[in-house]
Design an enzyme around this catalytic site. Sequence first.
Site, PDB file in Angstrom:
ATOM      1  N   ASN A  11       5.734   5.380   4.767  1.00 41.17           N
ATOM      2  CA  ASN A  11       6.793   4.852   5.636  1.00 41.17           C
ATOM      3  C   ASN A  11       7.258   5.997   6.535  1.00 41.17           C
ATOM      4  OD1 ASN A  11       9.048   3.805   6.821  1.00 41.17           O
ATOM      5  ND2 ASN A  11      10.203   3.478   4.927  1.00 41.17           N
ATOM      6  N   LYS A  13       9.284   5.908   8.887  1.00 40.93           N
ATOM      7  CA  LYS A  13      10.678   5.728   9.341  1.00 40.93           C
ATOM      8  C   LYS A  13      10.758   6.004  10.846  1.00 40.93           C
ATOM      9  CE  LYS A  13      12.176   6.528   4.680  1.00 40.93           C
ATOM     10  NZ  LYS A  13      13.188   6.964   3.734  1.00 40.93           N
ATOM     11  N   HIS A  97      13.977  -2.733   3.276  1.00 41.16           N
ATOM     12  CA  HIS A  97      14.193  -1.327   2.896  1.00 41.16           C
ATOM     13  C   HIS A  97      15.702  -1.069   2.790  1.00 41.16           C
ATOM     14  CE1 HIS A  97      14.251   3.037   3.019  1.00 41.16           C
ATOM     15  NE2 HIS A  97      12.976   2.986   2.660  1.00 41.16           N
ATOM     16  N   GLU A  99      17.453   1.255   3.775  1.00 44.17           N
ATOM     17  CA  GLU A  99      18.085   1.738   5.019  1.00 44.17           C
ATOM     18  C   GLU A  99      18.421   0.572   5.936  1.00 44.17           C
ATOM     19  OE1 GLU A  99      15.063   4.642   5.905  1.00 44.17           O
ATOM     20  OE2 GLU A  99      15.725   5.781   4.160  1.00 44.17           O
ATOM     21  N   GLU A 168      12.649   1.176  -5.202  1.00 50.95           N
ATOM     22  CA  GLU A 168      13.107   2.398  -4.531  1.00 50.95           C
ATOM     23  C   GLU A 168      14.588   2.600  -4.829  1.00 50.95           C
ATOM     24  OE1 GLU A 168      10.442   3.581  -0.922  1.00 50.95           O
ATOM     25  OE2 GLU A 168      12.163   2.441  -0.237  1.00 50.95           O
ATOM     26  N   GLY A 174      14.761  10.369  -0.070  1.00 51.29           N
ATOM     27  CA  GLY A 174      15.038  11.493   0.825  1.00 51.29           C
ATOM     28  C   GLY A 174      15.938  12.556   0.225  1.00 51.29           C
ATOM     29  N   SER A 214      11.328  10.103  -2.998  1.00 52.47           N
ATOM     30  CA  SER A 214      10.991  11.515  -3.211  1.00 52.47           C
ATOM     31  C   SER A 214       9.663  11.723  -3.939  1.00 52.47           C
ATOM     32  CB  SER A 214      12.133  12.235  -3.951  1.00 52.47           C
ATOM     33  OG  SER A 214      13.314  12.220  -3.175  1.00 52.47           O
TER      34      SER A 214
HETATM   35  P1  13P Z   1      11.195   9.648   0.662  1.00 53.87           P
HETATM   36  O1  13P Z   1       9.802   9.676   0.105  1.00 53.87           O
HETATM   37  O2  13P Z   1      11.380  10.516   1.866  1.00 53.87           O
HETATM   38  O3  13P Z   1      12.217   9.872  -0.414  1.00 53.87           O
HETATM   39  O4  13P Z   1      11.451   8.156   1.198  1.00 53.87           O
HETATM   40  C1  13P Z   1      11.143   7.089   0.385  1.00 53.87           C
HETATM   41  C2  13P Z   1      11.241   5.846   1.170  1.00 53.87           C
HETATM   42  O5  13P Z   1      12.310   5.449   1.598  1.00 53.87           O
HETATM   43  C3  13P Z   1       9.995   5.100   1.437  1.00 53.87           C
HETATM   44  O6  13P Z   1      10.257   3.851   1.955  1.00 53.87           O
END
Ligand code: 13P
Length: 269
Positions: A11, A13, A97, A99, A168, A174, A214
């Site tokens: 992803n 982002k 997601h 976010e 997740e 992150g 992560s």
């Molecule tokens: P990270 O791997 O940067 O923690 O992000 C995970 C994520 O949100 C994947 O969709």
Amino acid sequence: MSERKKLVAGNWKMNGSLAANQALVQALRQGVGQPACDVAVCPPSVYLGQLQQLLAGQTAIALGAQDLSQHEGGAFTGDVSATMLKDFGVRYAIVGHSERRQHQGETDLQVALKVRRALAAGITPIVCVGETLREREEGLTEFIVKRQLSAVLHLNGHAINETVVAYEPVWAIGTGRACDPAEAGRVMRLIRQRVAAAFGAPAADAVRLVYGGSVTPDNAAAYFADPDIDGALVGGASLKADAFGAIIRAAAVAPGAPAPAGARKEQPT
Ligand code: 13P
């Protein structure tokens, strides 16, 4: 023993540029070869056309989107439909997601409707579920995951084996604070039990469950060693070809992974 093939999806982002994407895909194509697991990259939607071209003529890396509209088309400024994604060869779409749930206020119902739209278009949804730190601290992990999953199952249970569910935990995204693999495995079994209760053991055995939060080359193998964790949804580490390639290789050597033809021998750690 189930025949579920592992999936490693990146992803990206809101990261990337024409130049950076080109360099990353070139390095990835060289690095991953013909992997024994499914691999996808999910760039920002404006770059889907570029990625379609960069990935043309190969089968190792599939194209994914980060979101899609719950609507078929029309007056929805800024949204992208499933049909449009199909035009660009999109095979997977991340849906719900955290976010988007957090910043765009996406509800469980919207997420379920988006999953339905993706499935109707022949796009595999990667549905994200997971609790916040506060919810975990209040002992609400199971409740939140079940609630988010229930909405999706209610509308899409008939196609659950064509759906990927990503656990997740929000606090692991992150932050560098990855969820303990044993705990991630426990939540996966909870999800699988929930699917089994609603749609029977064969459906629960077929649905692919991936972990996100992560994930790095250092911890990936520990997740993939769990028989109920069928891959990873990778954020930050998917922006680095070396790191993403190492995670893909970890999935390819995990227990149960088919040996790729001519693959070099590696031992699971
Ligand atoms: P990270 O791997 O940067 O923690 O992000 C995970 C994520 O949100 C994947 O969709």
